[in-house]
Design a protein around this motif. Structure first.
Motif, PDB file in Angstrom:
ATOM      1  N   GLY A 101      19.925  85.919 -16.609  1.00  0.00           N
ATOM      2  CA  GLY A 101      20.147  85.087 -15.430  1.00  0.00           C
ATOM      3  C   GLY A 101      21.447  85.472 -14.759  1.00  0.00           C
ATOM      4  N   ASP A 102      21.837  84.691 -13.780  1.00  0.00           N
ATOM      5  CA  ASP A 102      23.041  84.956 -13.001  1.00  0.00           C
ATOM      6  C   ASP A 102      24.293  84.733 -13.833  1.00  0.00           C
ATOM      7  OD1 ASP A 102      21.654  85.488 -10.561  1.00  0.00           O
ATOM      8  OD2 ASP A 102      21.257  83.340 -10.402  1.00  0.00           O
ATOM      9  N   ARG A 103      25.263  85.589 -13.639  1.00  0.00           N
ATOM     10  CA  ARG A 103      26.562  85.463 -14.315  1.00  0.00           C
ATOM     11  C   ARG A 103      27.446  84.493 -13.536  1.00  0.00           C
ATOM     12  NH1 ARG A 103      25.972  87.967 -18.901  1.00  0.00           N
ATOM     13  NH2 ARG A 103      24.993  89.986 -18.847  1.00  0.00           N
ATOM     14  N   TYR A 106      28.904  81.429 -10.049  1.00  0.00           N
ATOM     15  CA  TYR A 106      27.743  81.637  -9.206  1.00  0.00           C
ATOM     16  C   TYR A 106      27.747  80.600  -8.087  1.00  0.00           C
ATOM     17  CZ  TYR A 106      22.928  82.271  -7.743  1.00  0.00           C
ATOM     18  OH  TYR A 106      21.810  82.509  -7.004  1.00  0.00           O
ATOM     19  N   THR A 114      18.730  78.161  -9.458  1.00  0.00           N
ATOM     20  CA  THR A 114      18.868  79.336 -10.308  1.00  0.00           C
ATOM     21  C   THR A 114      18.367  78.988 -11.699  1.00  0.00           C
ATOM     22  OG1 THR A 114      20.367  81.092 -11.039  1.00  0.00           O
ATOM     23  CG2 THR A 114      21.260  78.859 -11.000  1.00  0.00           C
ATOM     24  N   TRP A 116      18.213  80.316 -15.917  1.00  0.00           N
ATOM     25  CA  TRP A 116      18.626  81.158 -17.023  1.00  0.00           C
ATOM     26  C   TRP A 116      17.566  81.034 -18.108  1.00  0.00           C
ATOM     27  CZ3 TRP A 116      22.075  77.833 -14.595  1.00  0.00           C
ATOM     28  CH2 TRP A 116      23.120  78.443 -13.896  1.00  0.00           C
TER      29      TRP A 116
END
Length: 162
Positions: A101-103, A106, A114, A116
């Motif tokens: 997923g996004d780091r 964010y 979003t 994860w």
């Protein structure tokens, strides 16, 4: 008091009441118009090894901005209650290959979400060590607020689904 004075007084009182109500509505609208995040955890069936690969169960951590302003997510992960204390398992502290997923940090625009995907086995081991089954998802915002999912997920059961 004449009829004209009474009608003027009634109109003035009605105007004052509606003015105060309109002001309260505007203030309330501004207070709830900021960033509001909804966090949910669920089980997810994800493919392993690309298209045509086998499927496995994972933990899905979702953050949705249901407010009207963008917000920055500084940290996300899972949390559980061990005794009277909340313990966190942030994504940044997990092995890099155990989640996708996004780091963080964010930036989440209004109306966006979003997700994860986390491997449940490692989380289940930590939960068992602390004698808990249920874990919640959380996100820590740049505003200083931490938002936790309302409903937990049984991580022990999820880890044994394979």
């Amino acid at each position: 008091m004449s009829a004209l004075e009474v009608s003027t007084l009634v109109i003035a009182v009605v105007g004052a009441v509606t003015g105060v109500a309109a002001l309260a509505t505007q203030v309330w609208g501004l207070l709830i118009a900021g960033p509001r995040i909804k966090v949910t955890v669920a089980n997810a069936l994800v493919p392993i090894g690309g298209p045509g690969g086998s499927l496995t169960w994972a933990l899905s951590l979702d953050a949705s901005n249901v407010g009207r302003l963008p917000v920055t997510i500084l940290d996300a992960g899972t949390t559980f209650r061990a005794g009277r204390e909340w313990k966190k398992a942030p994504l940044g502290m997990m092995p890099a290959d155990s989640w996708h997923g996004d780091r963080a940090p964010y930036r989440l625009a209004d109306g966006e979400a979003t997700t994860w995907i986390l491997e449940p086995v490692t989380l289940a081991q930590a939960a068992e060590e602390n004698r808990v089954r249920d874990v919640y998802g959380y996100v820590r915002l740049a505003t200083g607020k931490t938002v936790r999912s309302r409903k937990p997920i049984d991580i022990i059961n999820l880890a044994t689904l394979d």
